[in-house]
Motif scaffolding. Structure first.
Motif, PDB file in Angstrom:
ATOM      1  N   ASP A  73       1.094  -0.891   0.123  1.00 46.04           N
ATOM      2  CA  ASP A  73       0.122   0.035  -0.201  1.00 46.04           C
ATOM      3  C   ASP A  73       0.789   0.997   0.037  1.00 46.04           C
ATOM      4  OD1 ASP A  73      -1.188   2.270   0.488  1.00 46.04           O
ATOM      5  OD2 ASP A  73      -2.980   0.881   2.026  1.00 46.04           O
ATOM      6  N   VAL A  74       1.122   1.770  -1.368  1.00 43.90           N
ATOM      7  CA  VAL A  74       1.918   2.859  -1.307  1.00 43.90           C
ATOM      8  C   VAL A  74       1.446   4.034   0.019  1.00 43.90           C
ATOM      9  CG1 VAL A  74       2.203   3.408  -4.242  1.00 43.90           C
ATOM     10  CG2 VAL A  74       0.047   4.225  -2.838  1.00 43.90           C
ATOM     11  N   GLY A  75       0.749   4.214   0.684  1.00 42.47           N
ATOM     12  CA  GLY A  75       0.039   5.589   1.266  1.00 42.47           C
ATOM     13  C   GLY A  75       0.774   4.968   2.730  1.00 42.47           C
ATOM     14  N   PHE A  76       1.591   3.748   3.187  1.00 40.56           N
ATOM     15  CA  PHE A  76       1.338   3.190   4.041  1.00 40.56           C
ATOM     16  C   PHE A  76       3.184   4.216   4.483  1.00 40.56           C
ATOM     17  CE2 PHE A  76       5.032   0.254   6.819  1.00 40.56           C
ATOM     18  CZ  PHE A  76       4.493  -0.170   7.749  1.00 40.56           C
ATOM     19  N   LEU A  77       3.917   4.457   3.449  1.00 42.10           N
ATOM     20  CA  LEU A  77       5.600   5.205   3.574  1.00 42.10           C
ATOM     21  C   LEU A  77       4.536   6.586   3.796  1.00 42.10           C
ATOM     22  CD1 LEU A  77       6.559   4.105   0.118  1.00 42.10           C
ATOM     23  CD2 LEU A  77       7.245   3.116   1.864  1.00 42.10           C
ATOM     24  N   ARG A  82       4.870   9.571   8.794  1.00 38.38           N
ATOM     25  CA  ARG A  82       4.067  10.645   9.635  1.00 38.38           C
ATOM     26  C   ARG A  82       4.269   9.981  11.397  1.00 38.38           C
ATOM     27  NH1 ARG A  82       2.554  15.425  10.865  1.00 38.38           N
ATOM     28  NH2 ARG A  82       0.376  15.928  12.085  1.00 38.38           N
ATOM     29  N   CYS A  83       3.991   8.831  11.094  1.00 40.80           N
ATOM     30  CA  CYS A  83       4.221   8.678  13.003  1.00 40.80           C
ATOM     31  C   CYS A  83       5.740   9.013  13.419  1.00 40.80           C
ATOM     32  CB  CYS A  83       3.802   6.752  12.728  1.00 40.80           C
ATOM     33  SG  CYS A  83       2.204   5.878  12.483  1.00 40.80           S
ATOM     34  N   ALA A 203      -3.326   5.783   3.241  1.00 37.88           N
ATOM     35  CA  ALA A 203      -3.613   7.147   3.635  1.00 37.88           C
ATOM     36  C   ALA A 203      -4.943   8.338   3.692  1.00 37.88           C
ATOM     37  CB  ALA A 203      -3.574   7.769   1.753  1.00 37.88           C
ATOM     38  N   GLN A 204      -5.789   6.657   4.407  1.00 35.54           N
ATOM     39  CA  GLN A 204      -7.468   7.463   5.447  1.00 35.54           C
ATOM     40  C   GLN A 204      -6.496   7.415   6.138  1.00 35.54           C
ATOM     41  OE1 GLN A 204      -9.557   4.019   4.042  1.00 35.54           O
ATOM     42  NE2 GLN A 204     -11.313   5.012   3.674  1.00 35.54           N
ATOM     43  N   LEU A 209      -4.261  10.398  11.643  1.00 34.23           N
ATOM     44  CA  LEU A 209      -2.823  10.599  12.554  1.00 34.23           C
ATOM     45  C   LEU A 209      -2.817  12.489  11.973  1.00 34.23           C
ATOM     46  CD1 LEU A 209      -0.500   8.366  11.204  1.00 34.23           C
ATOM     47  CD2 LEU A 209      -1.300   8.504  13.615  1.00 34.23           C
ATOM     48  N   SER A 210      -2.890  12.977  11.069  1.00 33.17           N
ATOM     49  CA  SER A 210      -2.936  14.605  11.076  1.00 33.17           C
ATOM     50  C   SER A 210      -4.167  15.251  11.942  1.00 33.17           C
ATOM     51  CB  SER A 210      -3.273  15.075   9.714  1.00 33.17           C
ATOM     52  OG  SER A 210      -1.770  14.420   9.069  1.00 33.17           O
ATOM     53  N   MET A 211      -4.816  14.967  12.395  1.00 33.58           N
ATOM     54  CA  MET A 211      -6.626  15.240  12.599  1.00 33.58           C
ATOM     55  C   MET A 211      -6.196  14.709  13.994  1.00 33.58           C
ATOM     56  SD  MET A 211      -9.437  14.141  10.730  1.00 33.58           S
ATOM     57  CE  MET A 211      -9.118  12.509   9.209  1.00 33.58           C
ATOM     58  N   GLY A 212      -5.715  14.178  14.806  1.00 27.91           N
ATOM     59  CA  GLY A 212      -5.791  13.974  15.881  1.00 27.91           C
ATOM     60  C   GLY A 212      -5.473  12.191  16.073  1.00 27.91           C
ATOM     61  N   LEU A 213      -5.621  11.143  16.953  1.00 32.27           N
ATOM     62  CA  LEU A 213      -5.724  10.022  17.512  1.00 32.27           C
ATOM     63  C   LEU A 213      -7.357  10.561  18.359  1.00 32.27           C
ATOM     64  CD1 LEU A 213      -2.963   7.410  17.044  1.00 32.27           C
ATOM     65  CD2 LEU A 213      -4.922   7.284  16.387  1.00 32.27           C
ATOM     66  N   GLU A 214      -7.387  10.529  19.188  1.00 25.82           N
ATOM     67  CA  GLU A 214      -7.804  11.255  20.158  1.00 25.82           C
ATOM     68  C   GLU A 214      -9.456  10.404  19.761  1.00 25.82           C
ATOM     69  OE1 GLU A 214      -6.526  13.783  19.278  1.00 25.82           O
ATOM     70  OE2 GLU A 214      -4.901  13.492  20.908  1.00 25.82           O
ATOM     71  N   TYR A 215      -9.932   9.658  20.397  1.00 27.63           N
ATOM     72  CA  TYR A 215     -10.457   8.202  20.312  1.00 27.63           C
ATOM     73  C   TYR A 215     -11.638   7.758  21.117  1.00 27.63           C
ATOM     74  CZ  TYR A 215     -11.865   4.215  18.203  1.00 27.63           C
ATOM     75  OH  TYR A 215     -13.588   2.289  17.894  1.00 27.63           O
TER      76      TYR A 215
END
Length: 231
Positions: A73-77, A82-83, A203-204, A209-215
């Protein structure tokens, strides 16, 4: 709030199961019969893979050539990057083969990610064996890599995040603070009533992550709306 992410590999990061690809290409006849025994619950996944890996016949050059064709999944990079930016530990935890995982990650420039997986051992020029240094006696799925054991290393102040797609992720999903699920894991979470966020590609999750992981469980629907997926 601090987080630690455990991420499955085969079928989650990659398109398809890497071990199955290797078996289809290089294993002698009989590996499908072993697979059927595992599917029927007659043997655990560790025993299944040990017997299957022992049937592989290829030199390292052919093995590497096959691994170099595996798509991810190219989004994994972007997700891994980001992590790193956010200082969130990202660990690959897989019931697959460490050599295969590390080869694929290195080819994509992220070979420094920590990997917990079964060990592929080279016996001679064309024969292999598998060891399971992360197995645990009494593991519910009799897996070579007990993901619950990896989960237990999470610090008390950390929120445990699971990203997965299959049977080896079921037990961790029951205790993780945040679960991102697809395919078999998604079906399992729905069946068992486990709070989760469905996803289709990394990518989702990078956007998340960019929005924050609060859940919180009550916000699953809202989280799904932000990711553009159905709950």
């Amino acid at each position: 709030m601090t987080y630690r992410i455990l991420c499955d590999f085969d079928g989650t990061v990659t398109h398809g199961d890497v071990t199955d690809m290797l078996l289809e290409a290089f294993a002698e006849p009989g590996w499908q019969d072993i697979e059927a025994q595992w599917q029927a619950g007659a043997i655990g996944s560790a025993t299944c893979m040990e017997r299957q890996v022992a049937l592989m016949r290829c030199d390292r050059q052919a093995l590497n050539a096959m691994l170099d064709t595996v798509r991810i999944d190219v989004g994994f990079l972007g997700f891994a990057a980001r992590c790193r930016q956010l200082g969130i530990p990202l660990v690959i935890v897989s019931d697959g083969l460490d050599y295969a995982i590390q080869r694929i990650l290195t080819r994509h420039g992220i070979g420094d990610l920590p990997v917990i997986a079964n060990r592929l051992m080279f016996l001679d020029d064309e024969r292999y064996a598998m060891a399971s240094p992360h197995a645990v006696a009494g593991c519910r799925s009799a897996a070579g890599t007990c993901k619950c054991r990896a989960a237990r290393s999470t610090e008390e102040e950390e929120q445990l995040v699971l990203i997965g797609d299959g049977r080896s992720d079921f037990c961790v999903a029951e205790t993780a603070d945040i679960v991102f699920a697809k395919d078999k894991l998604l079906a399992y979470c729905r069946l068992q009533g486990i709070e989760h966020v469905p996803f289709e590609h990394f990518a989702q999750l990078t956007n998340f992550l960019s929005m924050g992981l609060e859940y919180e469980p009550a916000t699953v629907t809202a989280a799904c709306e932000r990711l553009g997926v159905a709950p």
